[in-house]
Scaffold this active site. Structure first.
Site, PDB file in Angstrom:
ATOM      1  N   GLN A  48      45.253  44.514  35.753  1.00  0.00           N
ATOM      2  CA  GLN A  48      45.510  45.912  34.796  1.00  0.00           C
ATOM      3  C   GLN A  48      46.837  46.278  35.050  1.00  0.00           C
ATOM      4  O   GLN A  48      47.445  46.515  36.085  1.00  0.00           O
ATOM      5  CB  GLN A  48      44.557  46.985  35.668  1.00  0.00           C
ATOM      6  CG  GLN A  48      44.519  48.318  34.958  1.00  0.00           C
ATOM      7  CD  GLN A  48      44.154  49.476  36.034  1.00  0.00           C
ATOM      8  OE1 GLN A  48      44.725  49.523  37.011  1.00  0.00           O
ATOM      9  NE2 GLN A  48      43.186  50.025  35.652  1.00  0.00           N
ATOM     10  N   GLY A  49      47.651  46.573  33.870  1.00  0.00           N
ATOM     11  CA  GLY A  49      48.956  47.035  33.895  1.00  0.00           C
ATOM     12  C   GLY A  49      49.067  48.436  33.272  1.00  0.00           C
ATOM     13  O   GLY A  49      49.075  48.742  32.269  1.00  0.00           O
ATOM     14  N   TYR A  50      48.740  49.264  34.209  1.00  0.00           N
ATOM     15  CA  TYR A  50      48.807  50.805  33.990  1.00  0.00           C
ATOM     16  C   TYR A  50      50.285  51.654  34.658  1.00  0.00           C
ATOM     17  O   TYR A  50      50.985  51.798  33.898  1.00  0.00           O
ATOM     18  CB  TYR A  50      47.607  51.323  34.458  1.00  0.00           C
ATOM     19  CG  TYR A  50      46.455  51.206  33.602  1.00  0.00           C
ATOM     20  CD1 TYR A  50      46.418  50.358  32.592  1.00  0.00           C
ATOM     21  CD2 TYR A  50      45.331  52.136  33.889  1.00  0.00           C
ATOM     22  CE1 TYR A  50      45.438  50.063  31.872  1.00  0.00           C
ATOM     23  CE2 TYR A  50      44.159  51.990  32.990  1.00  0.00           C
ATOM     24  CZ  TYR A  50      43.959  50.914  31.901  1.00  0.00           C
ATOM     25  OH  TYR A  50      42.875  50.728  31.399  1.00  0.00           O
ATOM     26  N   SER A  51      50.065  51.631  36.093  1.00  0.00           N
ATOM     27  CA  SER A  51      51.151  52.351  36.393  1.00  0.00           C
ATOM     28  C   SER A  51      52.305  51.650  36.695  1.00  0.00           C
ATOM     29  O   SER A  51      52.664  50.424  36.362  1.00  0.00           O
ATOM     30  CB  SER A  51      50.641  52.462  38.168  1.00  0.00           C
ATOM     31  OG  SER A  51      49.390  53.278  38.008  1.00  0.00           O
ATOM     32  N   SER A  87      47.168  44.845  41.115  1.00  0.00           N
ATOM     33  CA  SER A  87      46.273  43.918  42.221  1.00  0.00           C
ATOM     34  C   SER A  87      46.042  42.746  41.183  1.00  0.00           C
ATOM     35  O   SER A  87      45.836  42.696  40.294  1.00  0.00           O
ATOM     36  CB  SER A  87      45.099  44.806  42.761  1.00  0.00           C
ATOM     37  OG  SER A  87      44.395  45.133  41.743  1.00  0.00           O
ATOM     38  N   GLU A 130      36.384  53.364  36.600  1.00  0.00           N
ATOM     39  CA  GLU A 130      36.960  53.137  37.996  1.00  0.00           C
ATOM     40  C   GLU A 130      36.722  54.089  38.888  1.00  0.00           C
ATOM     41  O   GLU A 130      36.524  53.817  40.292  1.00  0.00           O
ATOM     42  CB  GLU A 130      38.710  53.004  37.770  1.00  0.00           C
ATOM     43  CG  GLU A 130      39.287  52.721  39.191  1.00  0.00           C
ATOM     44  CD  GLU A 130      40.791  52.716  38.900  1.00  0.00           C
ATOM     45  OE1 GLU A 130      41.320  51.884  39.684  1.00  0.00           O
ATOM     46  OE2 GLU A 130      41.299  53.459  38.392  1.00  0.00           O
TER      47      GLU A 130
END
Lengths: 351, 394
Positions: free
Chosen positions: B123-126, B158, B241
């Site tokens: 997951q590429g969010y922050s 992660s 989540e």
């Protein structure tokens, strides 16, 4: 699977809440606290709603509901800081007296008789207190017995045997506590005539369990009221040209109170449900419920007062009635440390 | 109050138990190879024990949604201690999102390989400059011909080093307001221009990564939803989540290990459980776990029974649950005293050093997935209807 209040339970909640909103304002609470009047008018009103009869079986003149309904009422009484002998006379006494003194149970249901509770010496005797029985006569001293206006007292001896005494068979002295919304007294027994109710400690424990659940529910309601008051005060009160409710420091205090108290609602429901339906879980759940809610209640009482700033410390707002009620519930019928000790013993984790 | 699930569900529970008994030897352990794990996942899907409600057309079992059946499956697999369905961000977060807002082509292309374990996602969010204020993210994508060209950096990614693909929030509309300028893209981690750097955290392990994008070219059609709708798409996943964090069942299983530990360990020759202060702290935790388990029952009930409101009960789970776990792990360390300090290659560690590693890792969960402070903002603003902090005048 349904873990929540039924339609009938919600109706009960609404009708009791309506009565308390109308009849038990803060002004009324103040009058009782100042001893300008007693709790009899309030209890009469609750009697007309069937509250003393709530958990008494229908064939004994009662309404025949269970511990969940009783917890709903206890929560509302705590929410309104209501002066009343509900926990002692309407809940603990009928549980212990059922099948032993059904005549008295019927009188309790009809609201013509109040039975106080003197259990402290069987839980953790303090100072020089202690009650012993011999040939149906009681001797000794009981402290912080519930209800100065009771007609009878259900007394637990040091070894958890239950006796019934009439109020005029004992010397009774008022005991002032921080909480002026409930009354307690010192009972002095001097070879006082008493009627044996039970030598089975399980009878003592069943009455104690439901009393503890009720005190937890009372704290749940009192805590909810303190959160509601804090949130509403914070929205009105302005400092630095804005409502203090917009400051994160204040919001986070309110969020922490809500986050702590919200699971307590489920805990009270579960403990009350277990009391009627899951005998093997009742005692452990009850110990943890009263202990945990007492801890959360203590935090809420302090934090809500702080949200009110200086006003919370005054008598003007009256917040202290709930603060003290939560404090009273915490110590009565077993403090958190004693309850956790018992919880450990029940699981074989302590001697 | 009716805490039973009913006879129909108890029959189903028996079926699940029988399946577990009959197939136990095929379940993979942590030492099994990836092929065995994938085979087990296929068996679980075929029997409806994972990917249960995903339509058959996309590789799932195709059952109609039933919260109680899902709960029974989870309970029975947890109780038996054998491996249940695969988790990970692709299966638990991307797949539900694609099923809700993805195109038909995306569902057909991505759902089946993801649930079968052939396609692992990160997951590429922050970003370094966009944590709690995620919508201020700056990794940008500009259209060039039929491709998006991506430049920027993600953090806290992660499994990036294990992932085949990434689902990623990027800014595509620089002139729009911040929540309306974001798009949700899917692309292969093999695309040229991606660099992964492991991020070692306080546990001493790289549980997370930093991911750098330099002129990464992604075909225009690999967008979920429309341009500028990425924030709405992502928010559907964030609630998935948050429901996973703070789960009281995990705390209960850890609590049971803690009781075992306190019954075994000695302090100056006396069992730790007999130490009144430690025992009282243990019982305090048990009370808190009990409260959260009943709170969880209320949330489940509100999903089954119309008209029951448990919105506040749900809002507090992440905050209370993660703090509870951190305190629980911390008590074990205190019980162990100096032994609790043993870490890494030390013969004296207990439970493989997990009390220390979890004590630290759980602190990460207090911060990740919306910090405790953000949770308190949410509780006070949405739960208690308190006003937002005023924004400073521009």
């Amino acid at each position: 699977m349904e873990f929540g209040l039924s339609q009938e339970q919600t109706l009960l909640q609404d009708s009791v809440n309506r009565f308390l909103n109308d009849q038990v304002s803060l002004d009324e609470v103040r009058k009782v606290a100042a001893a300008d009047k007693d709790d009899k008018a309030i209890w009469q009103g609750l009697t007309e709603l069937g509250i003393p009869a709530l958990i008494i079986p229908e064939d004994k003149g009662g309404v025949g509901l269970g511990a969940v309904e009783a917890a709903i009422v206890a929560e509302l009484l705590g929410y309104h800081a209501t002066p009343s002998p509900f926990i002692s006379s309407a809940i603990m006494a009928p549980v212990a007296l059922a099948g032993k003194r059904d005549d008295l149970v019927a009188n309790i249901a009809a609201g013509t008789c109040r039975v106080g509770i003197a259990f402290g010496e069987a839980i953790a005797a303090k100072d020089k207190a202690g009650v012993t029985a011999s040939n149906n006569k009681l001797s000794g001293l009981s402290l912080f017995a519930l209800d100065i206006d009771a007609d009878y007292y259900l007394v637990a001896t040091n070894d958890q045997q239950l006796y019934l005494v009439t109020a005029n068979a004992v010397k009774r002295n008022n005991m002032a506590t921080i909480d002026l919304t409930r009354t307690t007294c010192e009972l002095v027994f001097n070879e006082s005539e008493a009627e044996l109710i039970s030598t089975d400690t399980e009878d003592f424990n069943r009455a104690l369990d439901i009393g503890r659940i009720m005190l937890a529910a009372d704290t749940l309601g009192a805590g909810q009221n303190m959160i509601d008051q804090a949130v509403s005060y914070a929205k009105e009160r302005e400092q630095f040209d804005r409502p203090i409710a917009s400051f994160q420091a204040v919001k986070h205090m309110c969020a922490e109170m809500a986050a702590g108290l919200e699971p307590c609602r489920s805990m009270v429901w579960y403990a009350a449900h277990a009391y009627d339906n899951l005998p093997e879980e009742t005692r452990l759940t009850t110990c943890h419920t009263k202990a945990h809610i007492s801890e959360v209640g203590k935090f809420v009482a302090k934090t809500s007062t702080e949200v009110h700033g200086g006003m919370g410390f005054t008598d003007l707002v009256g917040l202290h009635y709930w603060f003290k009620r939560i404090g009273f519930n915490r110590q009565l019928l077993g403090s958190p440390e004693l309850l956790r000790q018992q919880a450990a013993q029940l699981q074989g984790l302590a001697a | 109050m009716d805490l039973s699930f009913g006879s129909e569900y108890e029959t189903f529970r028996t079926e699940v138990r029988d399946f577990i008994t009959n197939n136990r030897e095929n379940a993979p352990s942590s030492r099994s190879n990836p092929a065995d794990a994938k085979q087990w996942q296929k068996t679980l899907i075929e029997n409806g024990y994972t990917a249960r409600t995903i339509p058959e057309a996309y590789g799932g079992f195709g059952a109609k949604p039933d919260i109680i059946r899902s709960r029974i499956i989870a309970e029975e697999f947890a109780d038996s201690g054998i491996q249940g369905g695969m988790g990970g961000q692709g299966i638990s977060m991307l797949v539900p999102t694609l099923l809700e807002v993805g195109s038909e082509a995306q569902k057909l292309e991505f759902v089946k390989p993801t649930i079968e374990g052939d396609m692992v996602w990160c997951q590429g969010y922050s970003e370094p400059g966009a944590g709690s204020d995620l919508a201020s993210l700056r990794t940008n994508a500009v259209m060039d011909g039929d491709d998006w060209v991506i430049n920027g950096q993600k953090i806290w990614t992660s499994t990036a080093h294990l992932a085949d693909w990434i689902f990623c929030l990027v800014r595509t509309e620089p002139d729009a307001k911040k929540h309306h300028g974001i798009s949700f893209l899917l692309f292969s981690m093999d695309t040229p221009g991606i660099e992964i750097r492991p991020l070692v955290d306080m546990t001493g392990v790289a549980n997370f990564n930093e991911v750098f994008f330099t002129d990464v070219r992604v075909p225009a059609h690999q967008i979920v939803g429309n341009r500028g709708q990425g924030w709405q798409v992502a928010n559907a996943i964030l609630s998935h989540e948050r429901d996973m964090l703070g789960n009281p069942d995990a705390a209960l299983s850890r609590f049971n290990s803690l009781i075992d530990l306190m019954q075994k360990e000695t302090i100056a020759g006396e069992k730790a459980i007999n130490h009144p202060v430690f025992r009282d702290r243990l019982m305090q935790l048990q009370g808190r776990i009990m409260a959260m388990r009943f709170n969880d029952m209320r949330i489940l009930s509100s999903r089954l029974n119309e008209g029951q409101d448990a919105s506040l009960a749900r809002m507090i789970v992440k905050l209370q649950g993660t703090e509870l776990r951190h305190d629980l792990e911390g008590l074990a360390i205190d019980v162990l005293g100096e032994l609790g300090l043993a870490y890494g290659d030390n013969d004296y560690t207990r439970n493989n050093g997990t009390w220390q590693s979890q004590y630290m890792y759980q602190l990460g969960l207090i911060i990740g997935g919306g910090t405790s402070q953000i949770q308190k903002n949410i509780i006070s603003e949405r739960g208690l209807e308190m006003p937002r902090e005023p924004r400073p005048a521009q």
